[in-house]
Design a protein around this motif. Structure first.
Motif, PDB file in Angstrom:
ATOM      1  N   LEU A   1       0.912  -1.126  -0.012  1.00 38.40           N
ATOM      2  CA  LEU A   1      -0.042  -0.086  -0.195  1.00 38.40           C
ATOM      3  C   LEU A   1       0.974   1.292   0.037  1.00 38.40           C
ATOM      4  CD1 LEU A   1      -2.850  -0.979   2.514  1.00 38.40           C
ATOM      5  CD2 LEU A   1      -3.130  -0.201  -0.110  1.00 38.40           C
ATOM      6  N   ARG A   2       1.807   1.121   0.658  1.00 33.83           N
ATOM      7  CA  ARG A   2       2.853   2.385   0.743  1.00 33.83           C
ATOM      8  C   ARG A   2       3.473   2.867  -0.651  1.00 33.83           C
ATOM      9  NH1 ARG A   2       3.935  -0.131   5.776  1.00 33.83           N
ATOM     10  NH2 ARG A   2       5.821  -1.133   5.046  1.00 33.83           N
ATOM     11  N   ALA A   3       3.897   1.699  -1.231  1.00 31.10           N
ATOM     12  CA  ALA A   3       4.245   2.000  -2.456  1.00 31.10           C
ATOM     13  C   ALA A   3       3.134   2.218  -3.449  1.00 31.10           C
ATOM     14  CB  ALA A   3       5.025   0.610  -3.074  1.00 31.10           C
ATOM     15  N   ILE A   4       2.145   1.932  -3.599  1.00 27.05           N
ATOM     16  CA  ILE A   4       1.149   2.306  -4.363  1.00 27.05           C
ATOM     17  C   ILE A   4       0.575   3.847  -3.953  1.00 27.05           C
ATOM     18  CG2 ILE A   4      -1.531   2.096  -4.686  1.00 27.05           C
ATOM     19  CD1 ILE A   4      -1.064  -0.700  -4.310  1.00 27.05           C
ATOM     20  N   TYR A   5       0.627   4.125  -2.811  1.00 30.55           N
ATOM     21  CA  TYR A   5       0.237   5.579  -2.479  1.00 30.55           C
ATOM     22  C   TYR A   5       1.366   6.378  -2.799  1.00 30.55           C
ATOM     23  CZ  TYR A   5      -4.254   4.229  -0.391  1.00 30.55           C
ATOM     24  OH  TYR A   5      -5.387   3.846  -0.324  1.00 30.55           O
ATOM     25  N   THR A   6       2.708   6.027  -2.768  1.00 24.79           N
ATOM     26  CA  THR A   6       3.620   6.914  -3.333  1.00 24.79           C
ATOM     27  C   THR A   6       3.563   7.326  -4.686  1.00 24.79           C
ATOM     28  OG1 THR A   6       5.321   5.716  -1.703  1.00 24.79           O
ATOM     29  CG2 THR A   6       6.175   7.080  -3.550  1.00 24.79           C
ATOM     30  N   ARG A   7       3.335   6.276  -5.505  1.00 24.74           N
ATOM     31  CA  ARG A   7       3.063   6.392  -7.018  1.00 24.74           C
ATOM     32  C   ARG A   7       1.770   7.359  -7.185  1.00 24.74           C
ATOM     33  NH1 ARG A   7       4.033   1.074  -7.177  1.00 24.74           N
ATOM     34  NH2 ARG A   7       2.197   0.639  -7.500  1.00 24.74           N
ATOM     35  N   LEU A   8       0.752   7.070  -6.435  1.00 29.40           N
ATOM     36  CA  LEU A   8      -0.657   7.923  -6.236  1.00 29.40           C
ATOM     37  C   LEU A   8      -0.214   9.342  -6.044  1.00 29.40           C
ATOM     38  CD1 LEU A   8      -3.390   5.540  -5.216  1.00 29.40           C
ATOM     39  CD2 LEU A   8      -2.993   6.493  -7.575  1.00 29.40           C
ATOM     40  N   ALA A   9       0.353   9.680  -5.061  1.00 30.31           N
ATOM     41  CA  ALA A   9       0.711  10.941  -4.465  1.00 30.31           C
ATOM     42  C   ALA A   9       1.513  11.708  -5.726  1.00 30.31           C
ATOM     43  CB  ALA A   9       1.720  10.886  -3.125  1.00 30.31           C
ATOM     44  N   ALA A  10       2.577  11.171  -6.330  1.00 32.33           N
ATOM     45  CA  ALA A  10       3.248  11.727  -7.430  1.00 32.33           C
ATOM     46  C   ALA A  10       2.199  12.269  -8.459  1.00 32.33           C
ATOM     47  CB  ALA A  10       4.451  10.999  -7.786  1.00 32.33           C
ATOM     48  N   ASP A  11       1.434  11.094  -8.861  1.00 31.84           N
ATOM     49  CA  ASP A  11       0.548  11.449  -9.991  1.00 31.84           C
ATOM     50  C   ASP A  11      -0.498  12.645  -9.836  1.00 31.84           C
ATOM     51  OD1 ASP A  11      -0.250  10.683 -12.514  1.00 31.84           O
ATOM     52  OD2 ASP A  11      -1.828   9.732 -11.698  1.00 31.84           O
ATOM     53  N   GLU A  12      -0.865  12.657  -8.281  1.00 30.28           N
ATOM     54  CA  GLU A  12      -1.938  13.618  -7.940  1.00 30.28           C
ATOM     55  C   GLU A  12      -1.269  14.676  -7.953  1.00 30.28           C
ATOM     56  OE1 GLU A  12      -5.292  13.354  -7.617  1.00 30.28           O
ATOM     57  OE2 GLU A  12      -4.859  11.414  -8.524  1.00 30.28           O
ATOM     58  N   ALA A  13       0.049  15.067  -7.398  1.00 27.50           N
ATOM     59  CA  ALA A  13       0.622  16.158  -7.357  1.00 27.50           C
ATOM     60  C   ALA A  13       0.755  17.107  -8.893  1.00 27.50           C
ATOM     61  CB  ALA A  13       2.176  16.033  -6.787  1.00 27.50           C
ATOM     62  N   GLU A  14       1.202  15.957  -9.589  1.00 26.68           N
ATOM     63  CA  GLU A  14       1.250  16.475 -11.170  1.00 26.68           C
ATOM     64  C   GLU A  14       0.156  16.951 -11.371  1.00 26.68           C
ATOM     65  OE1 GLU A  14       3.125  13.638 -13.830  1.00 26.68           O
ATOM     66  OE2 GLU A  14       4.706  13.426 -12.636  1.00 26.68           O
ATOM     67  N   HIS A  15      -1.208  16.400 -11.186  1.00 27.68           N
ATOM     68  CA  HIS A  15      -2.563  16.698 -11.779  1.00 27.68           C
ATOM     69  C   HIS A  15      -2.952  17.924 -10.881  1.00 27.68           C
ATOM     70  CE1 HIS A  15      -3.826  12.330 -12.164  1.00 27.68           C
ATOM     71  NE2 HIS A  15      -3.109  12.805 -13.249  1.00 27.68           N
TER      72      HIS A  15
END
Length: 102
Positions: free
Chosen positions: A20-34
């Protein structure tokens, strides 16, 4: 988008499993770009509208930002803690700080 990036970053730090931590790390970066794209578009669009329209948009933004802490707290109450999202008090605090910064 900015709130989602912040919540995902907290979950990336606090989720119960490394997966989950790895998934959320990727999601956080993606959401920051958005979030950055949304602000970039906002800046451009605000230059395309009339002064009256800008005032209406700004008023709507202020209403949305004022509601964000309450919405974040409600979201946190319904999100399982194992997912790592901030608890209700922390979510409200983070959302209040984000709203002030915007």
């Amino acid at each position: 988008e900015a709130w989602s990036a912040l919540a995902c970053a907290a979950a990336a730090r606090d989720a119960d499993t490394s997966e989950l931590r790895a998934i959320y790390t990727r999601l956080a970066a993606d959401e920051a770009e958005h979030a950055q794209l949304a602000w970039d578009l906002h800046t451009w669009f605000m230059g395309q509208v009339t002064a009256d329209q800008r005032r209406e948009i700004e008023a709507a933004q202020q209403r949305a930002l004022a509601e964000l802490p309450t919405l974040a707290r409600a979201q946190a109450r319904h999100t399982p803690r194992a997912l790592g999202f901030p608890g209700p008090g922390a979510a409200r605090h983070f959302a209040t700080a984000l709203a002030r910064a915007a």
